[in-house]
Write a protein that holds these residues in place. Structure first.
Motif, mmCIF file in Angstrom:
data_model
loop_
_atom_site.group_PDB
_atom_site.id
_atom_site.type_symbol
_atom_site.label_atom_id
_atom_site.label_comp_id
_atom_site.label_asym_id
_atom_site.label_seq_id
_atom_site.Cartn_x
_atom_site.Cartn_y
_atom_site.Cartn_z
ATOM 1 N N GLY A 93 43.434 23.193 24.973
ATOM 2 C CA GLY A 93 44.748 22.306 24.646
ATOM 3 C C GLY A 93 45.521 21.671 25.727
ATOM 4 N N PHE A 94 45.425 22.169 26.881
ATOM 5 C CA PHE A 94 46.220 21.862 27.733
ATOM 6 C C PHE A 94 45.472 21.331 29.208
ATOM 7 C CE2 PHE A 94 48.474 24.749 25.288
ATOM 8 C CZ PHE A 94 49.804 23.978 25.382
ATOM 9 N N PRO A 95 44.985 20.220 29.043
ATOM 10 C CA PRO A 95 43.790 19.423 29.941
ATOM 11 C C PRO A 95 44.401 19.521 31.756
ATOM 12 C CG PRO A 95 44.140 18.068 28.249
ATOM 13 C CD PRO A 95 45.212 19.223 28.150
ATOM 14 N N GLY A 96 43.726 20.239 32.266
ATOM 15 C CA GLY A 96 44.101 20.543 33.722
ATOM 16 C C GLY A 96 44.853 21.722 34.294
ATOM 17 N N LEU A 97 45.099 22.580 33.191
ATOM 18 C CA LEU A 97 45.586 23.985 33.272
ATOM 19 C C LEU A 97 44.571 24.857 33.332
ATOM 20 C CD1 LEU A 97 48.583 24.955 34.077
ATOM 21 C CD2 LEU A 97 48.514 25.703 31.540
ATOM 22 N N THR A 98 44.498 25.922 34.516
ATOM 23 C CA THR A 98 43.420 26.863 34.631
ATOM 24 C C THR A 98 44.030 28.222 34.860
ATOM 25 O OG1 THR A 98 42.989 26.319 37.057
ATOM 26 C CG2 THR A 98 41.497 25.257 35.326
ATOM 27 N N VAL A 99 43.325 29.219 34.580
ATOM 28 C CA VAL A 99 43.631 30.575 34.742
ATOM 29 C C VAL A 99 43.013 31.160 36.171
ATOM 30 C CG1 VAL A 99 43.666 32.919 33.617
ATOM 31 C CG2 VAL A 99 43.671 30.908 32.281
ATOM 32 N N ILE A 100 44.016 31.886 36.958
ATOM 33 C CA ILE A 100 43.495 32.336 38.021
ATOM 34 C C ILE A 100 44.136 34.118 37.754
ATOM 35 C CG2 ILE A 100 43.903 32.864 40.588
ATOM 36 C CD1 ILE A 100 43.123 30.007 39.798
ATOM 37 N N SER A 101 43.028 34.657 37.850
ATOM 38 C CA SER A 101 43.124 36.203 37.462
ATOM 39 C C SER A 101 42.080 37.055 38.025
ATOM 40 C CB SER A 101 43.308 36.232 36.061
ATOM 41 O OG SER A 101 43.684 37.564 35.471
ATOM 42 N N ASN A 102 42.622 38.458 38.138
ATOM 43 C CA ASN A 102 41.527 39.483 38.455
ATOM 44 C C ASN A 102 41.286 40.423 37.317
ATOM 45 O OD1 ASN A 102 43.776 41.121 38.354
ATOM 46 N ND2 ASN A 102 43.717 41.669 40.464
ATOM 47 N N ILE A 103 41.843 39.765 36.119
ATOM 48 C CA ILE A 103 41.790 40.685 34.996
ATOM 49 C C ILE A 103 40.442 40.654 34.173
ATOM 50 C CG2 ILE A 103 42.871 41.120 32.475
ATOM 51 C CD1 ILE A 103 45.167 40.267 33.785
ATOM 52 N N VAL A 104 39.800 41.647 33.666
ATOM 53 C CA VAL A 104 38.582 41.655 32.844
ATOM 54 C C VAL A 104 38.795 42.001 31.573
ATOM 55 C CG1 VAL A 104 36.189 42.556 32.665
ATOM 56 C CG2 VAL A 104 37.044 42.141 35.051
ATOM 57 N N GLU A 105 38.386 41.179 30.337
ATOM 58 C CA GLU A 105 38.491 41.472 29.128
ATOM 59 C C GLU A 105 37.073 41.536 28.718
ATOM 60 O OE1 GLU A 105 41.306 39.336 27.283
ATOM 61 O OE2 GLU A 105 42.895 40.139 28.313
ATOM 62 N N ASP A 106 36.528 42.491 27.806
ATOM 63 C CA ASP A 106 35.396 42.286 27.108
ATOM 64 C C ASP A 106 34.104 42.089 28.299
ATOM 65 O OD1 ASP A 106 36.320 42.662 24.717
ATOM 66 O OD2 ASP A 106 36.528 40.401 24.456
ATOM 67 N N GLY A 107 34.256 42.659 29.268
ATOM 68 C CA GLY A 107 33.269 42.561 30.368
ATOM 69 C C GLY A 107 33.392 41.151 31.020
ATOM 70 N N LYS A 108 34.259 40.419 31.036
ATOM 71 C CA LYS A 108 34.068 39.159 31.765
ATOM 72 C C LYS A 108 35.663 38.811 32.241
ATOM 73 C CE LYS A 108 30.804 36.860 28.654
ATOM 74 N NZ LYS A 108 30.308 35.524 27.921
ATOM 75 N N HIS A 109 35.688 38.298 33.502
ATOM 76 C CA HIS A 109 36.917 37.923 34.112
ATOM 77 C C HIS A 109 37.491 36.875 33.395
ATOM 78 C CE1 HIS A 109 35.488 39.831 37.761
ATOM 79 N NE2 HIS A 109 36.869 40.318 37.858
ATOM 80 N N ILE A 110 38.902 36.799 33.053
ATOM 81 C CA ILE A 110 39.356 35.730 32.021
ATOM 82 C C ILE A 110 39.960 34.541 32.867
ATOM 83 C CG2 ILE A 110 40.302 37.436 30.577
ATOM 84 C CD1 ILE A 110 43.147 37.044 31.751
ATOM 85 N N GLY A 111 39.741 34.627 34.147
ATOM 86 C CA GLY A 111 40.174 33.497 35.175
ATOM 87 C C GLY A 111 39.415 33.576 36.276
ATOM 88 N N ILE A 112 39.721 32.651 37.289
ATOM 89 C CA ILE A 112 38.948 32.113 38.271
ATOM 90 C C ILE A 112 39.139 33.704 39.160
ATOM 91 C CG2 ILE A 112 38.904 31.095 40.586
ATOM 92 C CD1 ILE A 112 39.527 28.402 38.779
ATOM 93 N N TYR A 113 38.180 34.241 39.876
ATOM 94 C CA TYR A 113 38.102 35.388 40.561
ATOM 95 C C TYR A 113 36.997 35.636 41.442
ATOM 96 C CZ TYR A 113 37.593 40.245 41.783
ATOM 97 O OH TYR A 113 37.181 41.560 42.266
ATOM 98 N N ASP A 114 37.390 35.409 42.903
ATOM 99 C CA ASP A 114 36.307 35.497 43.676
ATOM 100 C C ASP A 114 36.250 36.867 44.524
ATOM 101 O OD1 ASP A 114 35.573 32.860 43.383
ATOM 102 O OD2 ASP A 114 37.416 32.297 44.372
#
Length: 280
Positions: free
Chosen positions: A76-97
């Motif tokens: 709902g917010f085009p162009g906005l992205t998540v940067i995070s090291n948090i894992v939920e349900d076995g997947k990273h919720i944001g960009i994490y390298d």
């Protein structure tokens, strides 16, 4: 109303801005854009911003880039992205390298049209690690020996998202947000090694420790030696500011004048969550 600006130091690189962005930014847009062009890096502390607020702030600096990795886009917010090291349900919720990746770069240099500015807003802040380091690529270029400036004049470098994904995977033990992302089909692009800023006319080094595969006119060994030399110079202490995040910090940087990198952060002990928007 005029902005209250406090430069970080006498070099002019970076300034702290005292204002409340949640009250509306339309009237501040020209001043914010001018301040960014002057200082290349703006820090606006103690903000309480919604997703809509963040896109409004980003629009002060250009047209929001909606071509983002769909896995980490905010619905709902085009162009906005998540940067995070948090894992939920076995997947990273944001960009994490990876916890330890340090990759100096300018955002989205693997695209044909360079990102002009990026905003980053901190929601969950680690108590240790996770700083963002910024290098003044404009002053670093100006301080090069004249012979070096003459040597690199007109050179072009190849920026490859495929190489970036491979090197990120190697650096983080096989985990890379790029390698499996929705932007991996971008072809290689060329950009000048030295950019001329379209607004200020200032010249800056456009470098990338992982994304650049080489300089078009040089053999691989000579190309890599020159790129390493320029990057070492640009990211040396006199040109670098390291931002220790606090909750509610919003930072804006000029991608045509700076480089940046994350610093290590132990994701098993310190959670990190930010929102990012880039503009053209």
């Amino acid at each position: 109303m005029s902005l209250s600006l406090r430069p970080l130091d006498e070099s002019g690189f970076g300034a702290v801005v005292d204002c409340n962005l949640a009250t509306g930014v339309e009237h501040l847009a020209p001043q914010l854009a001018a301040a960014l062009h002057q200082h290349r890096l703006l820090i606006v502390p103690r903000q309480h911003l919604t997703h809509a607020d963040l896109l409004s702030v980003a629009s002060c600096f250009g047209t929001v880039d909606t071509s983002v990795d769909r896995r980490y886009a905010v619905g709902g917010f085009p162009g906005l992205t998540v940067i995070s090291n948090i894992v939920e349900d076995g997947k990273h919720i944001g960009i994490y390298d990876g916890d330890n990746e340090e990759e100096w770069h300018a955002d989205n240099s693997f695209k044909p049209e360079l990102t002009s500015a990026t905003i980053l807003y901190s929601v969950i802040t680690p108590t240790q690690g996770g700083e963002t380091r910024f290098a003044d690529a404009t002053r670093a270029y100006a301080d090069l020996h004249p012979a070096v400036r003459q040597r690199i004049e007109g050179m072009r470098a190849v920026h490859s998202i495929e190489q970036l994904g491979v090197l990120q995977s190697q650096a983080s033990g096989g985990q890379s947000s790029i390698a499996a992302g929705s932007l991996t089909d971008h072809p290689e692009v060329e950009h000048p090694l030295v950019l001329t800023h379209p607004v200020t006319g200032a010249r800056s080094l456009l470098l990338g420790s992982m994304v650049i595969s080489g300089i078009t006119t040089l053999a691989e060994k000579e190309s890599r030696a020159l790129l390493n030399e320029l990057l070492e110079h640009t990211t040396s202490a006199p040109y670098v500011y390291s931002h220790r995040w606090k909750q509610g910090d919003l930072v804006v940087w000029d991608n045509l004048a700076t480089l940046h990198t994350a610093s290590p952060c132990d994701s098993s002990r310190h959670r990190r969550l930010l929102y990012r928007a880039a503009v053209r």
